[in-house]
Motif scaffolding. Structure first.
Motif, short mmCIF file in Angstrom:
data_model
loop_
_atom_site.label_atom_id
_atom_site.label_comp_id
_atom_site.label_asym_id
_atom_site.label_seq_id
_atom_site.Cartn_x
_atom_site.Cartn_y
_atom_site.Cartn_z
N UNK A 179 9.86 25.64 -13.70
CA UNK A 179 10.76 26.70 -14.17
C UNK A 179 11.73 26.12 -15.18
N UNK A 180 11.99 26.87 -16.24
CA UNK A 180 13.00 26.45 -17.22
C UNK A 180 13.70 27.68 -17.77
N UNK A 181 15.03 27.66 -17.79
CA UNK A 181 15.78 28.79 -18.32
C UNK A 181 15.79 28.69 -19.84
N UNK A 182 15.47 29.80 -20.53
CA UNK A 182 15.45 29.80 -21.99
C UNK A 182 16.59 30.60 -22.59
N UNK A 183 17.21 31.51 -21.79
CA UNK A 183 18.38 32.24 -22.26
C UNK A 183 19.30 32.49 -21.09
N UNK A 184 20.55 32.02 -21.19
CA UNK A 184 21.48 32.06 -20.06
C UNK A 184 22.36 33.29 -20.04
N UNK A 200 26.41 34.99 -4.81
CA UNK A 200 26.93 33.68 -5.20
C UNK A 200 25.78 32.76 -5.63
N UNK A 201 24.66 32.81 -4.89
CA UNK A 201 23.52 31.96 -5.25
C UNK A 201 22.96 32.35 -6.63
N UNK A 202 22.84 33.66 -6.87
CA UNK A 202 22.32 34.12 -8.17
C UNK A 202 23.21 33.68 -9.32
N UNK A 203 24.53 33.76 -9.12
CA UNK A 203 25.46 33.36 -10.18
C UNK A 203 25.36 31.87 -10.50
N UNK A 204 24.96 31.09 -9.53
CA UNK A 204 24.87 29.65 -9.74
C UNK A 204 23.48 29.18 -10.13
N UNK A 205 22.48 30.05 -10.02
CA UNK A 205 21.11 29.63 -10.30
C UNK A 205 20.86 29.32 -11.77
N UNK A 206 21.44 30.12 -12.67
CA UNK A 206 21.19 29.90 -14.10
C UNK A 206 21.69 28.53 -14.55
N UNK A 207 22.96 28.17 -14.27
CA UNK A 207 23.39 26.81 -14.65
C UNK A 207 22.61 25.72 -13.90
#
Length: 328
Positions: free
Chosen positions: A70-75, A9-16
């Protein structure tokens, strides 16, 4: 299983989460997500291997690390936090209400708040099933259980007063908490006991008093990495040095299987059964059996059966003497 599903559940919510919080630091993100910086790095390494079919460059979730940010570049399409379906929300509500009755597993106030929010979001509160609403009369968490949770959460050592049912004694111990585990509908503190120099499980409702100490919890790393040992509660893997009693349990006492670590050996047509139970001392086991009267009888070992017989005879003699004295 619980730890795996919690991490999923944590992993699924980390990207957003990272998408909504660009350039956030490791320390800030770990605090928001309720994990250590090391666990956060492990989660990011896991996410790097997840993505869209093809699983090549441009398909996998990607991040940019600049300094300590940290910054997400592709979701990979995971742009929104996980949303619960109606059946999933119902399952979460049932689980939360069940956990409210298990001391030490969750913060009761936090659980009630979560229940209220889920009911509000799903429109369940105030409908026909009034029992679905948060029960404000739910048991209040004991100070001892609250102290245990605080010690586990803050990695502090703990001084406890513990009642051992198998030895019928109260002992004082200083322990290094490791985690809280749920075994057979009871919550236990798994901790390194400094006096015993080993890992022990302490049932929370038998911790009479608990005081958080101003020193860190320092259980040996192998004890932490090994995971909880619940073999004591499994008759097939219990300590072979401990004796095992064979009991004849009447149908009227069948409820005891929900509360004590018994293993059914044989069932009989009248509803009674033969069961095995591991115990620590003959004296405690004799008192345990006598508490059920004629509904529970000892078949083996013979020395335990004889101790129960003598104890029952002594109790009857004492009762007769007391009755005769009162009639004089």
């Amino acid at each position: 299983m619980t730890a795996v599903s919690t991490r999923l559940v944590r992993l699924l919510n980390m990207v957003p989460y990272f998408q909504a919080n660009p350039k956030i630091t490791y320390t800030e993100a770990a605090a928001d997500l309720g994990v250590s910086v090391k666990q956060l790095r492990d989660d990011l390494n896991q996410l790097w291997m997840c993505g869209l079919p093809g699983y090549g460059p441009g398909d996998l979730i990607d991040f940019e690390f600049s300094g300590d940010t940290i910054e997400v570049t592709f979701t990979a399409g995971i742009d929104h936090p996980l949303r619960l379906t109606s059946p999933e929300a119902t399952g979460v509500l049932v689980a939360l209400r069940a956990l409210l009755d298990v001391p030490g597993m969750v913060d009761p106030e936090a659980a009630r708040s979560a229940i209220a929010k889920i009911e509000s979001a799903t429109g369940k509160a105030g409908h026909e099933d009034e029992g679905a609403a948060v029960d404000e009369r739910a048991p209040i968490e004991s100070e001892a259980s609250a102290s245990v949770r605080t010690a586990v959460r803050t990695d502090r050592a703990l001084a406890i007063e513990y009642y051992s049912a198998s030895h019928d004694a109260l002992s004082s111990r200083v322990v290094d908490p490791i985690r809280i585990v749920l075994v057979a509908d009871h919550s236990y503190l798994e901790a390194w006991c400094r006096s015993a120099e080993g890992v022990r499980l302490f049932r929370l409702d038998r911790i009479v008093d608990a005081r958080v100490l101003d020193e860190p919890s320092v259980p040996p790393p192998p004890a932490v990495q090994a995971g909880p040992d619940t073999s004591l509660f499994d008759p097939d893997t219990a300590d072979p040095s401990l004796p095992t009693a064979t009991l004849l349990v009447d149908r009227s006492a069948s409820w005891m299987f929900d509360y004590y670590p018994l293993r059914v050996l044989r069932e009989f047509p009248d509803g009674s059964c033969e069961a095995a139970m591991t115990y620590a001392s003959d004296e405690w086991m004799a008192r345990f059996v006598l508490g059920f009267g004629s509904a529970v009888r000892v078949r083996e070992p013979q020395q335990l059966a004889e101790l129960v017989r003598r104890s029952a005879a002594a109790a009857l003699d004492a009762y007769r003497v007391g009755t005769e004295s009162s009639n004089e």
